[in-house]
Design an enzyme around this catalytic site. Structure first.
Site, PDB file in Angstrom:
ATOM      1  N   ASP A 195      -7.989   4.041   0.855  1.00 15.25           N
ATOM      2  CA  ASP A 195      -7.047   4.421   1.906  1.00 15.25           C
ATOM      3  C   ASP A 195      -7.851   4.888   3.126  1.00 15.25           C
ATOM      4  O   ASP A 195      -8.565   5.890   3.053  1.00 15.25           O
ATOM      5  CB  ASP A 195      -6.176   5.555   1.360  1.00 15.25           C
ATOM      6  CG  ASP A 195      -5.114   6.006   2.353  1.00 15.25           C
ATOM      7  OD1 ASP A 195      -5.217   5.647   3.533  1.00 15.25           O
ATOM      8  OD2 ASP A 195      -4.199   6.721   1.924  1.00 15.25           O
ATOM      9  N   ARG A 235      -3.405  -0.676   5.372  1.00 18.66           N
ATOM     10  CA  ARG A 235      -3.987  -1.746   4.552  1.00 18.66           C
ATOM     11  C   ARG A 235      -3.090  -2.969   4.387  1.00 18.66           C
ATOM     12  O   ARG A 235      -3.520  -4.101   4.646  1.00 18.66           O
ATOM     13  CB  ARG A 235      -4.366  -1.190   3.166  1.00 18.66           C
ATOM     14  CG  ARG A 235      -5.501  -0.191   3.212  1.00 18.66           C
ATOM     15  CD  ARG A 235      -5.618   0.584   1.912  1.00 18.66           C
ATOM     16  NE  ARG A 235      -4.487   1.498   1.729  1.00 18.66           N
ATOM     17  CZ  ARG A 235      -4.289   2.266   0.660  1.00 18.66           C
ATOM     18  NH1 ARG A 235      -5.148   2.195  -0.352  1.00 18.66           N
ATOM     19  NH2 ARG A 235      -3.255   3.077   0.592  1.00 18.66           N
ATOM     20  N   CYS A 256       0.869  -1.183   0.000  1.00 21.44           N
ATOM     21  CA  CYS A 256       0.000   0.000   0.000  1.00 21.44           C
ATOM     22  C   CYS A 256       0.904   1.231   0.000  1.00 21.44           C
ATOM     23  O   CYS A 256       2.060   1.151  -0.440  1.00 21.44           O
ATOM     24  CB  CYS A 256      -0.976  -0.023   1.176  1.00 21.44           C
ATOM     25  SG  CYS A 256      -0.207  -0.042   2.815  1.00 21.44           S
TER      26      CYS A 256
HETATM   27  P1  4NP Z   1      -1.806   2.760   4.097  1.00 21.75           P
HETATM   28  O1  4NP Z   1      -2.437   4.115   4.682  1.00 21.75           O
HETATM   29  O2  4NP Z   1      -1.223   3.100   2.738  1.00 21.75           O
HETATM   30  O3  4NP Z   1      -2.971   1.831   3.993  1.00 21.75           O
HETATM   31  O4  4NP Z   1      -0.757   2.308   5.088  1.00 21.75           O
HETATM   32  C1  4NP Z   1      -1.682   5.286   4.781  1.00 21.75           C
HETATM   33  C2  4NP Z   1      -0.913   5.498   5.890  1.00 21.75           C
HETATM   34  C3  4NP Z   1      -0.172   6.662   6.004  1.00 21.75           C
HETATM   35  C4  4NP Z   1      -0.203   7.611   4.996  1.00 21.75           C
HETATM   36  C5  4NP Z   1      -0.968   7.374   3.872  1.00 21.75           C
HETATM   37  C6  4NP Z   1      -1.701   6.213   3.765  1.00 21.75           C
HETATM   38  N1  4NP Z   1       0.546   8.805   5.126  1.00 21.75           N
HETATM   39  O5  4NP Z   1       0.439   9.666   4.248  1.00 21.75           O
HETATM   40  O6  4NP Z   1       1.280   8.960   6.106  1.00 21.75           O
END
Ligand code: 4NP
Length: 153
Positions: free
Chosen positions: A123, A15, A9
Site C-alpha cells: 500500500d 493501486r 485494493c
Molecule cells: P489503495 O491505497 O488501497 O491502493 O487505493 C489506499 C488509499 C486510501 C486509503 C488506504 C489505502 N485510506 O485509508 O484512505
C-alpha cells in the site's frame, strides 16, 4: 461474451486504478472489460490519487476518468477474475464470497509473478513517490502475464 476482470485494493485510489489502466492498455476492449474497486468505502466517487495519476501519465496512461467505488457481493456475478492487490484485500473479498464458485474467482495479483509466495503489492498511500513507481513496475509485470493468459482464452 466478454471476459470481465476486476482489480481490487483497499481505497480504489492508488493501486487498483493503476492495475485497471495498465491491463486496459494491454487488452482489446471489445473482448476484455476491466474495472476496479476498493474493499473500503473511504473514497467512493473520488478520482485516483494524484501520485497514481502522475506515474500513469509518465507511461502514457490516462486514468483520470476513473472514480472510486466499493466492492459489492454482486461483483462475483459480473466478473470472471478478481485480482486482489494484497493478502488483506484477498481475505476481505474471500470473506464476502457466498460459495466455492465465488472463491475460485479470487486471486492475489502478484501470484502471477511469484506463484504461491503470497507477495503483496504494498500500500503506497502513506509513503512517497518511489512507492508508486514500485507499485507501477510490479503491476506492469503482473498485467503483462495476465494479458497474455487472457489472449489464450
Ligand atoms: P489503495 O491505497 O488501497 O491502493 O487505493 C489506499 C488509499 C486510501 C486509503 C488506504 C489505502 N485510506 O485509508 O484512505
Amino acid at each position: 461474451m466478454k471476459t470481465n476482470v476486476l482489480m481490487v485494493c483497499l481505497g480504489n485510489i492508488c493501486r487498483s486504478p493503476l492495475a485497471e489502466g495498465i491491463l486496459k492498455s494491454k487488452t482489446d476492449p471489445k473482448k476484455i472489460f476491466v474495472d476496479s474497486a476498493g474493499t473500503g468505502d473511504y473514497h467512493i466517487g473520488d478520482s485516483p490519487d494524484p501520485r497514481s495519476i502522475k506515474i500513469a501519465q509518465t507511461k502514457d496512461l490516462d486514468i483520470t476518468a476513473q472514480r472510486g467505488r466499493q466492492f459489492q457481493v454482486t461483483d462475483f456475478d459480473k466478473f470472471h477474475y478478481i485480482y486482489a492487490m494484497d493478502t488483506f484485500n484477498y481475505g476481505d473479498i474471500i470473506g464476502l464470497a457466498r460459495n466455492e464458485e465465488d472463491k475460485k474467482k479470487v486471486f492475489l495479483i502478484l501470484d502471477e509473478i511469484f506463484p504461491g509466495e503470497n507477495v503483496d503489492v504494498p500500500d503506497p498511500y502513506q509513503g512517497g513517490e518511489q512507492g508508486f513507481i514500485n507499485v507501477y513496475n510490479m503491476l506492469e509485470e503482473a498485467c503483462s502475464i495476465i494479458a497474455t493468459k487472457l489472449k489464450g482464452k
